[in-house]
Structures are given as C-alpha cells and as structure tokens.
Design an enzyme around this catalytic site. Structure first.
Site, PDB file in Angstrom:
ATOM      1  CB  CYS A 264      -0.840  -0.240   1.307  1.00 24.75           C
ATOM      2  SG  CYS A 264      -2.011  -1.318   1.319  1.00 24.75           S
TER       3      CYS A 264
HETATM    4  C1  UGA Z   1      -1.284   0.225   5.620  1.00 25.84           C
HETATM    5  C2  UGA Z   1      -2.136   1.161   6.403  1.00 25.84           C
HETATM    6  O1  UGA Z   1      -1.547   1.325   7.747  1.00 25.84           O
HETATM    7  C3  UGA Z   1      -3.717   0.755   6.446  1.00 25.84           C
HETATM    8  O2  UGA Z   1      -4.310   1.779   7.353  1.00 25.84           O
HETATM    9  C4  UGA Z   1      -4.227   0.713   4.997  1.00 25.84           C
HETATM   10  O3  UGA Z   1      -5.622   0.424   5.140  1.00 25.84           O
HETATM   11  C5  UGA Z   1      -3.286  -0.124   4.231  1.00 25.84           C
HETATM   12  O4  UGA Z   1      -1.938   0.282   4.163  1.00 25.84           O
HETATM   13  C6  UGA Z   1      -3.795  -0.024   2.881  1.00 25.84           C
HETATM   14  O5  UGA Z   1      -3.839   0.936   2.329  1.00 25.84           O
HETATM   15  O6  UGA Z   1      -4.690  -1.146   2.414  1.00 25.84           O
HETATM   16  P1  UGA Z   1      -0.376  -1.882   5.893  1.00 25.84           P
HETATM   17  O7  UGA Z   1       0.370  -1.653   4.618  1.00 25.84           O
HETATM   18  O8  UGA Z   1      -0.756  -3.446   6.292  1.00 25.84           O
HETATM   19  O9  UGA Z   1      -1.370  -1.117   6.254  1.00 25.84           O
HETATM   20  O10 UGA Z   1       0.841  -2.011   7.182  1.00 25.84           O
HETATM   21  P2  UGA Z   1       1.272  -0.793   8.244  1.00 25.84           P
HETATM   22  O11 UGA Z   1       1.265  -1.615   9.582  1.00 25.84           O
HETATM   23  O12 UGA Z   1       0.852   0.549   8.079  1.00 25.84           O
HETATM   24  O13 UGA Z   1       3.013  -1.060   7.921  1.00 25.84           O
HETATM   25  C7  UGA Z   1       3.398  -0.643   6.693  1.00 25.84           C
HETATM   26  C8  UGA Z   1       4.898  -0.449   6.676  1.00 25.84           C
HETATM   27  O14 UGA Z   1       5.189   0.695   7.299  1.00 25.84           O
HETATM   28  C9  UGA Z   1       5.504  -1.718   7.105  1.00 25.84           C
HETATM   29  O15 UGA Z   1       6.430  -2.245   6.380  1.00 25.84           O
HETATM   30  C10 UGA Z   1       5.792  -1.179   8.619  1.00 25.84           C
HETATM   31  O16 UGA Z   1       7.048  -1.988   9.154  1.00 25.84           O
HETATM   32  C11 UGA Z   1       6.539  -0.022   8.431  1.00 25.84           C
HETATM   33  N1  UGA Z   1       6.370   1.007   9.486  1.00 25.84           N
HETATM   34  C12 UGA Z   1       5.053   1.281  10.144  1.00 25.84           C
HETATM   35  C13 UGA Z   1       7.575   1.534  10.037  1.00 25.84           C
HETATM   36  O17 UGA Z   1       8.654   1.384   9.340  1.00 25.84           O
HETATM   37  N2  UGA Z   1       7.455   2.192  11.133  1.00 25.84           N
HETATM   38  C14 UGA Z   1       6.350   2.694  11.727  1.00 25.84           C
HETATM   39  O18 UGA Z   1       6.343   3.319  12.786  1.00 25.84           O
HETATM   40  C15 UGA Z   1       4.916   2.242  11.248  1.00 25.84           C
END
Ligand code: UGA
Length: 422
Positions: A264
């Site tokens: 995403c």
């Molecule tokens: C993300 C959004 O959080 C959801 O709200 C959204 O619905 C979704 O995309 C989508 O558009 O379908 P997702 O990709 O499943 O969800 O995962 P996240 O938990 O948001 O993490 C995304 C990435 O960011 C991961 O690689 C995670 O490791 C990284 N991340 C997250 C960080 O590096 N630091 C943080 O503080 C948080």
C-alpha cells in the site's frame, strides 16, 4: 443484507468475512479458482490472523463463485475490492477495476432492483466517477444514482490486524451521490459507533490517499531524523518518546529503522505523486518520502560493513522476510532490497521467517531458508529485518546484530549491536 464482494485479496476477504460475522449473506467473486474453493470449503484463501476462524464460523452465510453475474443476481450491495497495482512509471493500473466495472454493468443489466456498487479498491480521486461509473453505465444501459447506486468506501485495514481493524475503525468514510445509496450504507454500518463521514465520492477517494501518505510521511521523517541521531550517537526512539508527549503530535508511525514496505504505502504514495504531477504541481514532500524510504534499508549494509568490511563468503543471517510481522506478504519488503545487495556482495545468506519463506523462495531460490530462527543465529552476523514477536525470545549473546526494527532483547544482549537509527 445480501452482499457480493468482487476480489478476494485481503481487503475483499476480510470485508466479506467480517460482514458475514455481522449476520449478512456474502457471495465472494474471484477469477482464482483456488480462492473460490478455499472459501467454499469454509477456509480462508489468504493468511490473516483471525480470518480462518471467522470464515469457518460463518460458512453457512458465505459462498464464492468465479461469476460476477451469479453473485450479483441475488444481492443488494456489491463491494468492489479488486487490486490497483502500479504501472512501471508509478502511475496506477486500473485494468482490474475497469474490467470489474464492465462485469458489474453486464450483471446489472439483468437486475431489476436498485443495487448499490461500493468501491473499496484504492483508486485516485475521480476514478469512481470517471472510470468505474461510466463502465457500469455503458454496459448496463442504466443511469447511476437513478437506476443503480455508486459509492466510495475506502478501507483503512492493516495487514496482520485487518479483522480487528474492521471491527474497531477510527472512522468510516462514505462518498455518495444519491440518498438511497447513503441510506443503505448508513444501515449497513449502523452497528459501528465510530464517527461516520458522509461526503462526495472524490473527497472519500482522496481521504484514503492522504491517510496513507500521512503515515508514510511520518515514517520517512522518523528515518531522516533517525539517521541524524545515529550519526550523532543519539537514540531516535528516546527523542520521539519525548517529542510525542506534545499532545499535538500523535506517537504512531514514528518507528524508525528500515522504512515502509507492503502493498500500500509505496504504491499509493507513488500513485499520488504521479497524479499531482499530472495536475501540473510538484509533489516535493512526497518525492522525498519515497527517496528516504528507498535509501533506508541500505543503511543496514553500511553498518554491517563497519564490522565486516568484506562480505564475500561471509555467512549473513536475515531474521524476517515479510514486509511486517503477522503476514506472509513480501511485497516491497525491505528484505528484498537487503538480500539483493547481500547477493551482489557474494555473501552466503541464511534467512528465516515464520510465514513468508515460501513467497520469498519463489523470488530468491538461491539463498538458504532455515527451519528455525536459532539456525540463523549461527551466522557471522545477523540482520533483524522484521519485528516478529518470536525474535524477542532469541539468545543474542555473543552475536553481532544489526537491528532494523528495535528488538529489545537483541539491544540488551548482543555482543556487538548496531541499531539503524539508535
Ligand atoms: C497500511 C495502513 O496502515 C492501513 O491503514 C491501510 O488500510 C493499508 O496500508 C492499505 O492501504 O491497504 P499495511 O500496509 O498493512 O497498512 O501496514 P502498516 O502497519 O501500515 O505498515 C506499513 C509499513 O510501514 C511496514 O513495512 C511497517 O514495517 C512500516 N512501519 C510502520 C514503519 O517502518 N514504522 C512505523 O512506525 C510504522
């Protein structure tokens, strides 16, 4: 209500299974026969915590087919949940959305009752009205808002906690054109107590992109500051802990380290950049969000080389291959960039992931895949790439660890320890 869901990716399956749990009858549609069979045998076609249980519990209300017309025939609402991948230039690929629109149109031609089509696929502002609606109208020979309803209802589900997110949303956003569609969706979402924002379709579509871009921006900002902290011997986590005590600054998504992967954030930020450029504007901040993110995993290699300057023939352990914990998804995983670089440097890579091993093996058949995390700890150096919970329980004593995800146990016990931003 009777609901059809087109597209059995994680958004479609989670949405449909959770609507089943709320007591609705749901028919899933996908071109992938294996997914259809899985659902019809009361199992989940994708790995997502809690989903299998939900599907088997509600299997009498859930069914699946490859035929859009068959699914729509007897339902009141259709959720459009097909994928919107990136083209090579970063722009959004609407092929699946367009063809689903055409299939829905063909099916609606044969239906006499008022049917509401709800777009959940992530599409840029304007797409529902300019691409999906016309595709349905031209095939069905029916007029939107009068003979069928069209609406946008973006999803905010995180992989790994999508079921929980579905039942505990921060808000529900609904873009609509006609009162009948609005009333039906108000009814459907009545059990939820969160704020509900009813707005026009384009605004609802924009909310989705700005939500993801805001979160991605926070991560890249945290990494830019984190890199500077590392250079100065400051702990970025300590800095953000104090910064976020300011009530105006929400602490979520400031975890610095390797940056964001997944299906995403990278795709959506790139699509928004390409849309902003198409409008004649310069998306300076968003371009930097991507730049910082692309460079970030390689910080880990720099830190590794501080301790092992020549990686040729060195045994390097990689803990975690999924783009985040609790998923088997490796799309845009930071592990891909890292393993690619390690192979270029002729390192001997041994990896471990509790769920994503098979997906990763399809991409990198030449590296080793350990059965347990402990086997990886035998390497000359260990890179922590995904923060799986079980990595908190490993014995890191006497090990050289480069940590991209802040695993406290490794930070405490490793003989030689480097955090990417701390
Ligand atoms: C993300 C959004 O959080 C959801 O709200 C959204 O619905 C979704 O995309 C989508 O558009 O379908 P997702 O990709 O499943 O969800 O995962 P996240 O938990 O948001 O993490 C995304 C990435 O960011 C991961 O690689 C995670 O490791 C990284 N991340 C997250 C960080 O590096 N630091 C943080 O503080 C948080």
């Amino acid at each position: 209500m009777k609901i059809s869901v087109i597209g059995c990716g994680y958004v479609g399956v989670v949405t449909g299974a959770c609507l089943g749990e709320l007591g609705h009858d749901v028919v899933f549609v996908d071109i992938d026969k294996r997914k259809i069979e899985a659902i019809n045998s009361a199992g989940s076609p994708i790995f997502e915590p809690g989903l299998n249980k939900l599907i088997s519990k509600n299997h009498h209300r859930l069914s699946a087919t490859t035929l859009v017309a068959e699914a729509l025939e007897d339902t009141d609402i259709t959720f459009l949940c097909v994928g919107t991948p990136s083209n090579d230039d970063g722009s959004i690929n609407l092929d699946y959305v367009r063809s689903a629109g055409t299939d829905i149109g063909k099916a609606l031609k044969e239906i006499n009752s008022f049917h509401v089509v709800v777009v959940k696929s992530t599409v840029l502002p304007g797409t529902t009205e300019e691409v999906i609606k016309p595709a349905i109208e031209s095939e069905s020979r029916k007029k939107a808002s009068r003979e069928f309803g069209i609406s946008s209802n973006p999803e905010f589900l995180r992989e790994g906690s999508a079921v929980e997110d579905f039942f505990k949303p921060d808000r529900i956003v609904i873009g609509f054109e006609d009162e009948r569609s609005k009333a039906l969706l108000e009814d459907l979402y009545a059990p939820f107590e969160c704020p509900k924002i009813f707005t026009d379709i384009k605004t609802a579509e924009m909310v989705k992109y700005v939500s993801n871009a805001s979160l991605a921006m926070k991560i890249s900002f945290a990494n830019e500051i984190g890199n500077m902290c590392k250079a100065m011997g400051i702990d970025a986590y300590e800095v953000f802990r104090a910064v976020c005590m300011d009530r105006r600054i929400n602490p979520a998504f400031f975890r610095s380290g390797l940056g964001f992967g997944g299906s995403c954030f990278p795709k959506d930020v790139r699509a928004l950049i390409s849309k902003i450029e198409e409008t004649g504007l310069n998306p300076r901040i968003l371009k930097s969000v991507i730049d910082v993110n692309e460079a970030q995993p390689l910080k880990m290699i720099e830190l590794l080389k501080k301790h092992l300057p020549n990686l040729k023939g060195a045994k390097i352990g990689v803990l975690g291959l999924a783009f985040k914990p609790d998923t088997e998804d490796i799309r845009e995983s930071r592990a891909i960039v890292l393993v690619k670089r390690l192979i270029e440097e002729e390192a001997d890579v041994i990896s471990y992931d509790p769920a994503a091993k098979d997906n990763f093996r399809a991409l990198f058949p030449g590296i080793s895949y350990a059965k347990t995390a402990d086997d990886v700890l035998e390497a000359d150096a260990v890179l922590i790439v995904t923060e799986w919970k079980e990595f908190e329980d490993l014995d890191y004593r006497e090990k050289l660890v480069i940590d991209g995800r802040r695993i406290e146990r490794a930070r405490r016990d490793a003989a030689v320890y480097e955090g990417v931003c701390w």
